[in-house]
Motif scaffolding. Structure first.
Motif, PDB file in Angstrom:
ATOM      1  N   ASP A  82       0.427  -7.587 -24.709  1.00  0.00           N
ATOM      2  CA  ASP A  82      -0.831  -7.501 -25.391  1.00  0.00           C
ATOM      3  C   ASP A  82      -1.633  -6.489 -25.014  1.00  0.00           C
ATOM      4  OD1 ASP A  82      -2.981  -8.674 -27.112  1.00  0.00           O
ATOM      5  OD2 ASP A  82      -3.817  -9.669 -25.527  1.00  0.00           O
ATOM      6  N   ARG A  83      -2.349  -5.509 -25.737  1.00  0.00           N
ATOM      7  CA  ARG A  83      -3.138  -4.602 -25.610  1.00  0.00           C
ATOM      8  C   ARG A  83      -2.665  -3.503 -24.983  1.00  0.00           C
ATOM      9  NH1 ARG A  83      -8.239  -4.474 -21.405  1.00  0.00           N
ATOM     10  NH2 ARG A  83      -9.020  -2.182 -22.147  1.00  0.00           N
ATOM     11  N   TYR A  84      -1.668  -3.306 -24.679  1.00  0.00           N
ATOM     12  CA  TYR A  84      -0.662  -2.108 -23.728  1.00  0.00           C
ATOM     13  C   TYR A  84       0.437  -1.870 -24.475  1.00  0.00           C
ATOM     14  CZ  TYR A  84      -4.350  -2.951 -20.148  1.00  0.00           C
ATOM     15  OH  TYR A  84      -5.460  -3.004 -19.405  1.00  0.00           O
ATOM     16  N   ASP A  85       0.874  -0.228 -24.485  1.00  0.00           N
ATOM     17  CA  ASP A  85       2.188  -0.186 -24.739  1.00  0.00           C
ATOM     18  C   ASP A  85       3.394  -0.510 -23.547  1.00  0.00           C
ATOM     19  OD1 ASP A  85       1.207   0.969 -27.346  1.00  0.00           O
ATOM     20  OD2 ASP A  85       0.879   2.917 -26.326  1.00  0.00           O
ATOM     21  N   CYS A  86       2.972  -0.392 -22.546  1.00  0.00           N
ATOM     22  CA  CYS A  86       3.919  -0.249 -21.173  1.00  0.00           C
ATOM     23  C   CYS A  86       3.205  -0.948 -20.241  1.00  0.00           C
ATOM     24  CB  CYS A  86       4.297   0.962 -21.481  1.00  0.00           C
ATOM     25  SG  CYS A  86       5.585   1.338 -19.923  1.00  0.00           S
ATOM     26  N   ILE A  87       4.075  -1.389 -19.179  1.00  0.00           N
ATOM     27  CA  ILE A  87       3.371  -2.166 -18.080  1.00  0.00           C
ATOM     28  C   ILE A  87       4.367  -1.622 -16.826  1.00  0.00           C
ATOM     29  CG2 ILE A  87       2.868  -3.975 -16.517  1.00  0.00           C
ATOM     30  CD1 ILE A  87       2.359  -5.534 -18.973  1.00  0.00           C
ATOM     31  N   VAL A  88       3.677  -0.778 -16.103  1.00  0.00           N
ATOM     32  CA  VAL A  88       4.360  -0.369 -14.957  1.00  0.00           C
ATOM     33  C   VAL A  88       3.913  -1.095 -13.634  1.00  0.00           C
ATOM     34  CG1 VAL A  88       4.234   1.565 -13.256  1.00  0.00           C
ATOM     35  CG2 VAL A  88       4.516   2.135 -15.636  1.00  0.00           C
ATOM     36  N   GLY A  89       4.943  -1.938 -13.122  1.00  0.00           N
ATOM     37  CA  GLY A  89       4.722  -2.747 -12.118  1.00  0.00           C
ATOM     38  C   GLY A  89       5.172  -2.317 -10.755  1.00  0.00           C
ATOM     39  N   ASN A  90       5.357  -3.397  -9.880  1.00  0.00           N
ATOM     40  CA  ASN A  90       5.777  -2.805  -8.503  1.00  0.00           C
ATOM     41  C   ASN A  90       7.170  -2.122  -8.467  1.00  0.00           C
ATOM     42  OD1 ASN A  90       3.675  -3.907  -6.817  1.00  0.00           O
ATOM     43  ND2 ASN A  90       4.503  -5.893  -6.807  1.00  0.00           N
ATOM     44  N   PRO A  91       8.308  -2.397  -9.311  1.00  0.00           N
ATOM     45  CA  PRO A  91       9.561  -1.583  -9.221  1.00  0.00           C
ATOM     46  C   PRO A  91       9.258  -0.240  -9.325  1.00  0.00           C
ATOM     47  CG  PRO A  91       9.914  -3.628 -10.481  1.00  0.00           C
ATOM     48  CD  PRO A  91       8.601  -3.542 -10.249  1.00  0.00           C
ATOM     49  N   TRP A  92       8.533   0.226 -10.460  1.00  0.00           N
ATOM     50  CA  TRP A  92       8.267   1.642 -10.807  1.00  0.00           C
ATOM     51  C   TRP A  92       7.514   2.317  -9.713  1.00  0.00           C
ATOM     52  CZ3 TRP A  92       4.845   5.418 -12.208  1.00  0.00           C
ATOM     53  CH2 TRP A  92       5.434   6.671 -13.187  1.00  0.00           C
ATOM     54  N   MET A  93       6.106   1.613  -9.426  1.00  0.00           N
ATOM     55  CA  MET A  93       5.298   2.183  -8.387  1.00  0.00           C
ATOM     56  C   MET A  93       5.748   2.366  -7.181  1.00  0.00           C
ATOM     57  SD  MET A  93       1.743   0.893  -9.488  1.00  0.00           S
ATOM     58  CE  MET A  93       1.785  -1.067  -9.494  1.00  0.00           C
ATOM     59  N   ARG A  94       6.751   1.319  -6.509  1.00  0.00           N
ATOM     60  CA  ARG A  94       7.465   1.467  -5.360  1.00  0.00           C
ATOM     61  C   ARG A  94       8.516   2.746  -5.278  1.00  0.00           C
ATOM     62  NH1 ARG A  94       6.819  -2.850  -1.278  1.00  0.00           N
ATOM     63  NH2 ARG A  94       5.852  -4.707  -2.290  1.00  0.00           N
ATOM     64  N   GLU A  95       9.178   2.588  -6.319  1.00  0.00           N
ATOM     65  CA  GLU A  95      10.420   3.533  -6.415  1.00  0.00           C
ATOM     66  C   GLU A  95       9.719   5.210  -6.125  1.00  0.00           C
ATOM     67  OE1 GLU A  95      14.501   4.850  -8.831  1.00  0.00           O
ATOM     68  OE2 GLU A  95      13.636   2.799  -8.969  1.00  0.00           O
ATOM     69  N   TYR A  96       8.672   5.149  -6.991  1.00  0.00           N
ATOM     70  CA  TYR A  96       8.353   6.806  -7.038  1.00  0.00           C
ATOM     71  C   TYR A  96       6.765   7.069  -6.265  1.00  0.00           C
ATOM     72  CZ  TYR A  96      11.705   6.116 -10.619  1.00  0.00           C
ATOM     73  OH  TYR A  96      12.902   5.753 -11.227  1.00  0.00           O
ATOM     74  N   GLY A  97       6.614   6.049  -5.398  1.00  0.00           N
ATOM     75  CA  GLY A  97       5.449   6.358  -4.531  1.00  0.00           C
ATOM     76  C   GLY A  97       4.154   6.281  -4.937  1.00  0.00           C
ATOM     77  N   VAL A  98       3.745   5.396  -6.084  1.00  0.00           N
ATOM     78  CA  VAL A  98       2.475   5.536  -6.837  1.00  0.00           C
ATOM     79  C   VAL A  98       1.597   4.620  -5.730  1.00  0.00           C
ATOM     80  CG1 VAL A  98       1.213   4.558  -8.798  1.00  0.00           C
ATOM     81  CG2 VAL A  98       3.451   5.694  -9.059  1.00  0.00           C
ATOM     82  N   LEU A  99       0.268   5.001  -5.718  1.00  0.00           N
ATOM     83  CA  LEU A  99      -0.952   4.465  -5.015  1.00  0.00           C
ATOM     84  C   LEU A  99      -2.027   4.434  -6.026  1.00  0.00           C
ATOM     85  CD1 LEU A  99      -0.759   6.701  -1.528  1.00  0.00           C
ATOM     86  CD2 LEU A  99       0.218   4.092  -2.218  1.00  0.00           C
ATOM     87  N   LEU A 100      -2.495   3.075  -6.086  1.00  0.00           N
ATOM     88  CA  LEU A 100      -3.712   3.066  -7.046  1.00  0.00           C
ATOM     89  C   LEU A 100      -4.713   3.376  -6.114  1.00  0.00           C
ATOM     90  CD1 LEU A 100      -2.578  -0.134  -9.040  1.00  0.00           C
ATOM     91  CD2 LEU A 100      -2.067   2.361  -9.691  1.00  0.00           C
ATOM     92  N   ASP A 101      -5.702   4.068  -6.428  1.00  0.00           N
ATOM     93  CA  ASP A 101      -6.930   4.419  -5.629  1.00  0.00           C
ATOM     94  C   ASP A 101      -8.064   4.123  -6.331  1.00  0.00           C
ATOM     95  OD1 ASP A 101      -9.244   5.833  -4.252  1.00  0.00           O
ATOM     96  OD2 ASP A 101      -8.254   7.669  -4.150  1.00  0.00           O
ATOM     97  N   PHE A 102      -8.691   2.950  -6.055  1.00  0.00           N
ATOM     98  CA  PHE A 102      -9.718   2.224  -6.848  1.00  0.00           C
ATOM     99  C   PHE A 102     -10.934   2.921  -6.605  1.00  0.00           C
ATOM    100  CE2 PHE A 102      -6.293  -1.045  -7.047  1.00  0.00           C
ATOM    101  CZ  PHE A 102      -6.577  -1.364  -7.980  1.00  0.00           C
ATOM    102  N   ALA A 103     -11.179   3.578  -5.331  1.00  0.00           N
ATOM    103  CA  ALA A 103     -12.382   4.021  -4.873  1.00  0.00           C
ATOM    104  C   ALA A 103     -12.610   5.480  -5.793  1.00  0.00           C
ATOM    105  CB  ALA A 103     -12.498   4.486  -3.409  1.00  0.00           C
ATOM    106  N   ASN A 104     -11.554   6.152  -5.923  1.00  0.00           N
ATOM    107  CA  ASN A 104     -11.727   7.182  -6.869  1.00  0.00           C
ATOM    108  C   ASN A 104     -11.225   7.193  -8.165  1.00  0.00           C
ATOM    109  OD1 ASN A 104     -12.803   9.111  -4.571  1.00  0.00           O
ATOM    110  ND2 ASN A 104     -10.766   8.550  -3.822  1.00  0.00           N
ATOM    111  N   ASP A 105     -11.012   5.887  -8.625  1.00  0.00           N
ATOM    112  CA  ASP A 105     -10.367   5.552 -10.147  1.00  0.00           C
ATOM    113  C   ASP A 105      -9.422   6.751 -10.420  1.00  0.00           C
ATOM    114  OD1 ASP A 105     -12.076   3.477 -10.696  1.00  0.00           O
ATOM    115  OD2 ASP A 105     -13.737   4.732 -11.097  1.00  0.00           O
ATOM    116  N   ALA A 106      -8.348   6.495  -9.547  1.00  0.00           N
ATOM    117  CA  ALA A 106      -7.203   7.729  -9.545  1.00  0.00           C
ATOM    118  C   ALA A 106      -5.714   6.949  -9.470  1.00  0.00           C
ATOM    119  CB  ALA A 106      -7.297   8.886  -8.845  1.00  0.00           C
ATOM    120  N   ILE A 107      -4.809   7.510 -10.206  1.00  0.00           N
ATOM    121  CA  ILE A 107      -3.555   6.924  -9.803  1.00  0.00           C
ATOM    122  C   ILE A 107      -2.559   7.962  -9.128  1.00  0.00           C
ATOM    123  CG2 ILE A 107      -1.184   6.186 -10.955  1.00  0.00           C
ATOM    124  CD1 ILE A 107      -3.352   5.376 -13.208  1.00  0.00           C
TER     125      ILE A 107
END
Length: 124
Positions: A82-107
């Protein structure tokens, strides 16, 4: 957080969800982006956070995914979203070193911050 990733050249509105244990794409996007979908030998139960809410995943796809400095082939479950085309979860974020920076609204990926979309910005 939300942003746009590219799936086989298609710009997909994506939720970066640190609580998701799967990476998924909607059936509509698989058709529009002409993603190579295949049927799973053993359907997977998708258990959601609400009591009694579950579904089954019957299809998957391997797709070239691009986001910021990253371009990789990755597996996604095909399921109704619902609402999104795609959801990137833990598998993708862990494998490629993604950090969610809430303080700076950045991926942040590989040290490169990419501004997240603000609420409603996807409609502009």
């Amino acid at each position: 957080m939300a942003g746009y990733i590219t799936l086989n050249g298609f710009r997909a509105y994506t939720l970066f969800d640190s609580g998701s244990t799967t990476d998924s794409v909607s059936p509509q996007v698989t058709k529009v982006a002409k993603l190579p979908v295949f049927q799973l030998d053993n359907p997977v139960t998708l258990q959601l956070g609400c009591v009694g809410s579950c579904s089954k995943i019957f299809y998957g796809c391997n797709v070239t995914t691009a986001f910021g400095p990253l371009s990789v082939d990755h597996y996604f479950d095909v399921m109704n979203i619902d609402r999104y085309d795609c959801i990137v979860g833990n598998p993708w974020m862990r494998e490629y070193g993604v950090l969610l920076d809430f303080a700076n609204d950045a991926i942040v990926i590989n040290g490169v911050p990419i501004p997240a979309l603000m609420e409603g910005e996807e409609q502009e």
